[in-house]
Each structure stands twice: as structure tokens, then as C-alpha cells.
Design a protein around this motif. Sequence first.
Motif, short mmCIF file in Angstrom:
data_model
loop_
_atom_site.label_atom_id
_atom_site.label_comp_id
_atom_site.label_asym_id
_atom_site.label_seq_id
_atom_site.Cartn_x
_atom_site.Cartn_y
_atom_site.Cartn_z
N SER A 239 0.86 -1.18 0.00
CA SER A 239 0.00 0.00 0.00
C SER A 239 0.89 1.23 0.00
O SER A 239 1.90 1.27 0.68
N THR A 240 0.55 2.21 -0.79
CA THR A 240 1.35 3.44 -0.84
C THR A 240 0.40 4.63 -0.77
O THR A 240 -0.80 4.50 -0.99
N THR A 241 0.97 5.80 -0.50
CA THR A 241 0.15 6.99 -0.33
C THR A 241 -0.69 7.27 -1.57
O THR A 241 -1.87 7.55 -1.49
N ASN A 242 -0.06 7.20 -2.72
CA ASN A 242 -0.73 7.69 -3.92
C ASN A 242 -0.85 6.66 -5.05
O ASN A 242 -1.83 6.64 -5.78
N GLY A 243 0.16 5.80 -5.15
CA GLY A 243 0.23 4.90 -6.31
C GLY A 243 -0.95 3.96 -6.42
O GLY A 243 -1.43 3.65 -7.52
N THR A 244 -1.45 3.50 -5.27
CA THR A 244 -2.51 2.50 -5.31
C THR A 244 -3.80 3.06 -5.90
O THR A 244 -4.55 2.35 -6.57
N ARG A 245 -4.05 4.35 -5.65
CA ARG A 245 -5.28 4.96 -6.18
C ARG A 245 -5.35 4.88 -7.70
O ARG A 245 -6.40 4.60 -8.27
N ALA A 246 -4.22 5.15 -8.35
CA ALA A 246 -4.19 5.12 -9.81
C ALA A 246 -4.44 3.70 -10.31
O ALA A 246 -5.21 3.48 -11.25
#
Lengths: 246, 246
Positions: free
Chosen positions: B105-112
Motif C-alpha cells: 500500500s502506498t500513499t498515492n500509487g494505489t489509487r491510480a
Amino acid sequence: MQVSYFHVAADVPDAIGSVEGPDAAVVIDVLRATTTIAWALHNGAEAVQAFADLDELRLQSRNWPEQTRLLLGERGGRMLEGFDLGNSPVAVIPEVVQGKRLFMSTTNGTRALQRVRDVSVVMTVALPNRQAVAQRLLRDQPERVWMVGSGWEGTYSLEDSLAAGALADALVAAGAQVANDELQAALALWAQWKHDPEACLRVASHGQRLTRLGNHDADFSCCAGLDQLSVVPTQTEPGVLRAIRV
Amino acid sequence: MQVSYFHVAADVPDAIGSVEGPDAAVVIDVLRATTTIAWALHNGAEAVQAFADLDELRLQSRNWPEQTRLLLGERGGRMLEGFDLGNSPVAVIPEVVQGKRLFMSTTNGTRALQRVRDVSVVMTVALPNRQAVAQRLLRDQPERVWMVGSGWEGTYSLEDSLAAGALADALVAAGAQVANDELQAALALWAQWKHDPEACLRVASHGQRLTRLGNHDADFSCCAGLDQLSVVPTQTEPGVLRAIRV
């Protein structure tokens, strides 16, 4: 001077009016609202008043003497019924605009103006008055400057970013600091296209849209003309821009 | 091949699954998720499974044998409590990841990744596997390719745009077409920084954030290393990426 650039009104942070907020805002709509505003004020228009809402524009304009008002507007790049002019910078010649109040609504440009209207200093920039706006900022030295693009229906636009880069290039050369990634990228865009800004305007999706609507050669040439005007359109009351010369 | 780039997940149009939708999606998170994914799979990880929600990650990982799982994650650039690794590409060495399932899980990468998970082909790219992803796309010739950046808390990021430009540069050289303004600007960014991508990563606001957290020289060097890996992380089931070599 710390300079940031936001692609569209929706990207502008909520800090306006707070201590982290901007001391000056610069609105960009290269194709074509802020180019038209610069030329209209240069050519003697009394003021340009910008509206997001067409009904509000019609209502307000009726309070103004008919012989000293003009209605300017477009939706999707086309002129509006009952309006005097579209959104073309080559139409706002002295014979037409001298002494007139221009009531203006555009697809995208007005939103950006509305978003920053409470900033203490609000200007508009386009390529023809890029250097004039830079000189004003360098003279007044606001601590934080936010540039805001207009985009197209809420999305990023190449030509506004080009102008952001052009303005930033002049500011950074005089010691200003780049305060966000958007402005770094805009500087790279300007570096790539500065020797032929018109080609950049034509490759942009909004430029291609104008080309599909018909011949806009004069508009492209006008919108791409760098550093030709000394006028700095400046907000003197909410939504009203007047010519201030550097 | 028509190639578009969207700065962040929120900018991705709603056309996924429709006839105007993409035939392939490429997710970018240069600092550092997609760099770490590329190196982990290159170094023998069985798969990387991405999660937006930490509780969901913990729940799913418990169904996996303890000796063949690793938990990777960060928030704000820092490692999470109870996790095996942070989000550093230099930590996913063969001795650590060989044969393991990485729950990430990462701050931003997972959303994309989540935003495009229903596209029929989903890959991830970073600078080290830029050419590998380009070769795969050029071989398979999907009609419409959408690149999606991760950004930082929903805003534009310089380093993801740099990688979008790097990938597009290889595709355009082989005849692909630039389909939106965002990608035109990314190409200009790549043109400006391609001889020193690490400098671009360090000037980016997220790069500056990492620098403030401590020495990340090895990470910068790794994330900026161009065309070193032949692995193309490819979604094989929703949220699960596996190594496919070109």
C-alpha cells in the motif's frame, strides 16, 4: 517571490485570504479570453467585466448606457446570440471598443477569474502582455504569486501552461522562486516552444478545436504575439478589469 | 496507437469499459511505488498485490502463508508499523523478495491502479523499465493507451509526468500519436530533463519531501536509472501484478 501555477480553478487551494494565501493572482486564458482582454484595454476599452453566468451578464449590462456597452461571449468557441462580439482578440479594435464597457463571458476563463477574485491583487496575462505583467510583479514584489490557468471544461490546457512558463521565465531570471511542480513543468514547456509559440497553440487541443471551427489564423497569430503590449489588466472592483500601464 | 496521459486518478475520464475507453492502461508512480514494483518483480517476487485500504491489506495478507508474504507500505514517505518494508526500491533485493507475495500500500500509487483496474490490460511503468513497457506496447499495438500518474494527495507530480514523457518519447518515435495536452507537456518535460532525470526527481516537490525525511540518495539513483530492466509488471487478476518479460 514564490511563484506557483495551478492548471485550473479547481486546483487552486483554499488558502485565499489566509496567511498562506497569495498576495497576487494572475489569470491565464491564452485562447482567447486574456489575450482579448489585453488587446481591448490596450485599444481603449473603459473596462472589461467578466461573468460566469450569462443571465447575470445580460442583467448587469442593461444597467449600462447602450451606446457605451458591448457584450462579448462565446460557448464552445462560438459567438452567442444577441452578443456584439465573440471572443476574438482581433475584433476588439479601437473603433469598436474605445470608451466602452465590455461585458464578457467565456467558456473557461471566467471561472479562473471568479476563483481568485478575493485576492488583494488580481491581474490577467497572455503572451502579448507577458513582459508587462512580469515587470509589474518585479516592481511590486508580492511574496506569493499564484498563476491560474483556465483550461478546457475543467481540464489541463497546453497553451495556458505555455504562458505560465513564459511569465515564470521572466520572473525566475530576476530571482523569483518556483514553488510547485506545475510551474517547473510549465518552464520546460516554454523552453521547448519559446521560439515558435504559435506552433504550440496550434498543437494544443483547444487550438485544434478552433481550427476545426474555421480559419483562425489571425487569432493564432495575435494570441502568440509575445511582449507587444504594456497594459496590465488589473481588477479594480470584483470582476472588473481596467488597464494599468507599467 | 493514440496515447493520452492523465496527471492523477481523478482526471481519468469515465469511459473505461466503453468504446471510447482505453485498450491498455499504464500506471506511473516514479517516487517510488512503480519503481519498487519493477525491481521487486525483477528480483523474483511471486507477485505484488496493491491495496488502497490498510485494513483490507492486513486482512488479505493473513490468508497467505507467513513465510511467503511481505507487507510493504508507507504513508507520507514513512514505513508503517508492523510492516516488513517501506516503499524503497533498493530494499526489494532477491534475498528478501524471492518467491514472496508482496502486499503493498502506498500513499498515492494505489489509487491510480484502482482507478484503471477494469481496463483489459494494465501495466506499471517507471524509468528503469520504460523501454520494456514501450516495446510491449509497440508489439501489441493497443489502439488507445492511457497513462495515469499518481501525483501527491491528488495533485500533479513532476516525476510522474517525466516518466510519461519518457515512455511517450519511445512510442512517438515508433509512430504513436499524442492524444492530449497533458502528454504534449510531458514530452517537453522529458526533452528538458532526459540527460539528467535524477536532477528532475530531486527538484520535484515529492523529491524535496523525501530529502527532508533523510538521505535518499540510493533511492533517487535507483528511481532515475533509465532502461535497466526488461520486466513489465502486468495485472493478472484485479490488483495483482506479475512479471511479464518482453
